[in-house]
Design a protein around this motif. Sequence first.
Motif, PDB file in Angstrom:
ATOM      1  N   UNK A   1      58.187 -24.870 -14.673  1.00 47.54           N
ATOM      2  CA  UNK A   1      57.480 -24.371 -13.579  1.00 47.54           C
ATOM      3  C   UNK A   1      55.472 -23.597 -13.419  1.00 47.54           C
ATOM      4  N   UNK A   2      55.423 -23.565 -15.662  1.00 48.62           N
ATOM      5  CA  UNK A   2      53.938 -23.333 -15.440  1.00 48.62           C
ATOM      6  C   UNK A   2      53.534 -24.867 -15.199  1.00 48.62           C
ATOM      7  N   UNK A   3      54.027 -25.774 -15.636  1.00 48.68           N
ATOM      8  CA  UNK A   3      52.722 -27.251 -15.393  1.00 48.68           C
ATOM      9  C   UNK A   3      52.947 -27.114 -14.125  1.00 48.68           C
ATOM     10  N   UNK A   4      53.602 -27.574 -13.567  1.00 53.02           N
ATOM     11  CA  UNK A   4      53.754 -27.667 -12.157  1.00 53.02           C
ATOM     12  C   UNK A   4      52.636 -26.720 -11.158  1.00 53.02           C
ATOM     13  N   UNK A   5      52.468 -25.740 -11.354  1.00 49.72           N
ATOM     14  CA  UNK A   5      51.935 -24.929 -10.442  1.00 49.72           C
ATOM     15  C   UNK A   5      50.441 -25.553 -11.447  1.00 49.72           C
ATOM     16  N   UNK A   6      49.930 -25.743 -12.256  1.00 50.15           N
ATOM     17  CA  UNK A   6      49.396 -26.018 -13.625  1.00 50.15           C
ATOM     18  C   UNK A   6      47.999 -27.399 -13.403  1.00 50.15           C
ATOM     19  N   UNK A   7      49.408 -28.583 -13.423  1.00 55.02           N
ATOM     20  CA  UNK A   7      48.731 -29.840 -13.002  1.00 55.02           C
ATOM     21  C   UNK A   7      47.608 -30.397 -12.386  1.00 55.02           C
ATOM     22  N   UNK A   8      48.164 -29.718 -10.779  1.00 51.50           N
ATOM     23  CA  UNK A   8      46.766 -30.070  -9.868  1.00 51.50           C
ATOM     24  C   UNK A   8      45.311 -29.486  -9.784  1.00 51.50           C
ATOM     25  N   UNK A   9      45.408 -28.462 -10.870  1.00 54.86           N
ATOM     26  CA  UNK A   9      44.571 -27.638 -10.798  1.00 54.86           C
ATOM     27  C   UNK A   9      43.780 -28.316 -12.417  1.00 54.86           C
ATOM     28  N   UNK A  10      44.302 -27.961 -13.079  1.00 57.12           N
ATOM     29  CA  UNK A  10      43.669 -28.238 -14.446  1.00 57.12           C
ATOM     30  C   UNK A  10      43.378 -29.999 -14.276  1.00 57.12           C
ATOM     31  N   UNK A  11      44.054 -31.534 -14.212  1.00 62.70           N
ATOM     32  CA  UNK A  11      43.933 -32.566 -13.937  1.00 62.70           C
ATOM     33  C   UNK A  11      42.504 -32.568 -13.155  1.00 62.70           C
ATOM     34  N   UNK A  12      42.783 -32.238 -11.684  1.00 62.69           N
ATOM     35  CA  UNK A  12      41.601 -32.506 -11.059  1.00 62.69           C
ATOM     36  C   UNK A  12      40.253 -32.071 -11.636  1.00 62.69           C
ATOM     37  N   UNK A  13      39.961 -30.886 -12.410  1.00 59.77           N
ATOM     38  CA  UNK A  13      39.113 -29.999 -12.858  1.00 59.77           C
ATOM     39  C   UNK A  13      38.417 -31.268 -14.160  1.00 59.77           C
ATOM     40  N   UNK A  14      39.331 -31.302 -14.835  1.00 61.31           N
ATOM     41  CA  UNK A  14      39.156 -32.467 -16.154  1.00 61.31           C
ATOM     42  C   UNK A  14      38.695 -33.879 -14.993  1.00 61.31           C
ATOM     43  N   UNK A  15      38.929 -34.583 -14.142  1.00 64.79           N
ATOM     44  CA  UNK A  15      38.902 -35.912 -13.696  1.00 64.79           C
ATOM     45  C   UNK A  15      37.246 -35.574 -13.128  1.00 64.79           C
ATOM     46  N   UNK A  16      36.996 -34.481 -12.923  1.00 68.15           N
ATOM     47  CA  UNK A  16      35.955 -34.057 -11.824  1.00 68.15           C
ATOM     48  C   UNK A  16      35.431 -34.499 -12.537  1.00 68.15           C
ATOM     49  N   UNK A  17      34.694 -34.041 -13.728  1.00 68.07           N
ATOM     50  CA  UNK A  17      33.673 -34.037 -14.852  1.00 68.07           C
ATOM     51  C   UNK A  17      33.235 -35.546 -15.065  1.00 68.07           C
ATOM     52  N   UNK A  18      32.370 -35.882 -13.619  1.00 65.34           N
ATOM     53  CA  UNK A  18      31.724 -37.146 -14.287  1.00 65.34           C
ATOM     54  C   UNK A  18      30.338 -37.464 -13.850  1.00 65.34           C
TER      55      UNK A  18
ATOM     56  N   UNK B   1      38.845 -25.341 -17.565  1.00 63.59           N
ATOM     57  CA  UNK B   1      40.206 -25.319 -17.632  1.00 63.59           C
ATOM     58  C   UNK B   1      40.566 -24.673 -18.112  1.00 63.59           C
ATOM     59  N   UNK B   2      39.840 -24.262 -18.972  1.00 65.49           N
ATOM     60  CA  UNK B   2      40.373 -22.799 -19.887  1.00 65.49           C
ATOM     61  C   UNK B   2      40.081 -21.749 -19.070  1.00 65.49           C
ATOM     62  N   UNK B   3      39.031 -21.038 -18.218  1.00 68.23           N
ATOM     63  CA  UNK B   3      39.117 -19.953 -18.041  1.00 68.23           C
ATOM     64  C   UNK B   3      40.360 -20.201 -16.469  1.00 68.23           C
ATOM     65  N   UNK B   4      39.263 -21.995 -15.649  1.00 66.49           N
ATOM     66  CA  UNK B   4      39.733 -21.790 -14.525  1.00 66.49           C
ATOM     67  C   UNK B   4      41.218 -21.821 -14.148  1.00 66.49           C
ATOM     68  N   UNK B   5      41.417 -22.977 -14.657  1.00 74.63           N
ATOM     69  CA  UNK B   5      43.214 -23.672 -14.469  1.00 74.63           C
ATOM     70  C   UNK B   5      43.777 -22.645 -15.056  1.00 74.63           C
ATOM     71  N   UNK B   6      43.871 -22.525 -16.303  1.00 73.89           N
ATOM     72  CA  UNK B   6      44.557 -22.199 -17.293  1.00 73.89           C
ATOM     73  C   UNK B   6      44.733 -20.168 -17.368  1.00 73.89           C
TER      74      UNK B   6
ATOM     75  N   UNK C   1      42.614 -37.353 -20.984  1.00 72.96           N
ATOM     76  CA  UNK C   1      41.361 -37.534 -19.885  1.00 72.96           C
ATOM     77  C   UNK C   1      39.945 -37.032 -20.299  1.00 72.96           C
ATOM     78  N   UNK C   2      40.591 -36.326 -21.707  1.00 71.94           N
ATOM     79  CA  UNK C   2      38.668 -35.642 -22.091  1.00 71.94           C
ATOM     80  C   UNK C   2      38.430 -36.794 -22.709  1.00 71.94           C
ATOM     81  N   UNK C   3      39.409 -37.616 -23.701  1.00 71.96           N
ATOM     82  CA  UNK C   3      39.010 -38.998 -24.395  1.00 71.96           C
ATOM     83  C   UNK C   3      38.479 -39.502 -24.112  1.00 71.96           C
ATOM     84  N   UNK C   4      38.747 -39.739 -22.921  1.00 70.33           N
ATOM     85  CA  UNK C   4      37.896 -41.399 -21.660  1.00 70.33           C
ATOM     86  C   UNK C   4      36.619 -40.470 -21.655  1.00 70.33           C
TER      87      UNK C   4
END
Lengths: 199, 199
Positions: free
Chosen positions: A66-83, A98-103, A138-141
Amino acid sequence: MSPSHTPDPARRNPQTTAAILEAALAMASESGLAKVSIEGIAARAGVGKRTIYRWWPSRGAVVLDAWAQRLDDHLYKRLRSAQSDDFEADLKQMVKGAWLGAIGDTRPVLAWLIGEAQHDPNLAAELRERLIGPTRELVAERIRRAKDDGQVAPDIDPYRAIDLIYGQLYYRLLVAPGPHDEAFTDSVADLALRGLRPR
Amino acid sequence: MSPSHTPDPARRNPQTTAAILEAALAMASESGLAKVSIEGIAARAGVGKRTIYRWWPSRGAVVLDAWAQRLDDHLYKRLRSAQSDDFEADLKQMVKGAWLGAIGDTRPVLAWLIGEAQHDPNLAAELRERLIGPTRELVAERIRRAKDDGQVAPDIDPYRAIDLIYGQLYYRLLVAPGPHDEAFTDSVADLALRGLRPR
């Protein structure tokens, strides 16, 4: 991504699945995670316990799903947008976003899941597969690009850099409590960067 | 140091206490921590369940007590003995000696206790009081001296430096598994020191 101990999740009934996951999160936020049970989720979702056990091996697995489905969109979008071209700015955005926002408001769920994972190897494997592993990739990339750009020292192992950054966050969450605010997440990035920058 | 929710531990019967703590550790190492129960400890120690509940609020509290008593001598002795003039050598000794030496073979107990602490606030408070807090104070003291000696930058907060060091250890223990060996503990100290040294 279906774990080996459950049947193919694609064959689940979508309405029933949504009702079960919603019930799990609602119970967690209303009564606290310690009170979540398969019985309670089944009653609230209007399904039998066997339906839940068919697809999820434990209450922890339902809450994680339940938690991962709710998180997926926000978390990975935020990590990917740091470009941007500025690794310091991107790192601060990743940690804060990611930590204060998505999580953020579900941080107690994360702490509880990791707690459960210490005596539930299936849950530990799922957590790594669904959350920890993808986040690290994502962060390693982004760190690899910072090395190419000369903003991180060439001898830094990206995964050890992640230990240095995320270690501070999880240590505060799980071991030695303290405030989780922007001053903290910025200082997490600053302190890590002192050691990561080229000398 | 008696926590507010239990009577004064000094009034416990020493033989009974020793038998209970021994039984808890023996059960943990023979059957695994998940199998430890107050019933089992009571049967093995030859005491009633009420005797245990009088002094310890949960199975986690008994295991913590047993574990902390076994650890105390080794852990704090190793941390206190790091008093050379070379902060790098002392830090490596502290991390290696405490994490690989004193905690070493009982690291799964530590992971389990921190896991339980995520849904047991009393246990979380005891862990902080008995292990996390005293360890942080000992390491902070050594870091303050390194600042005085010019081996750590003057603007470093000793407690945030501890987050940077111990965060890496606990993150690997609890979140993203990997080997715990001397190569790792040395690299934990090296990576932290890159950021802590004067620039």
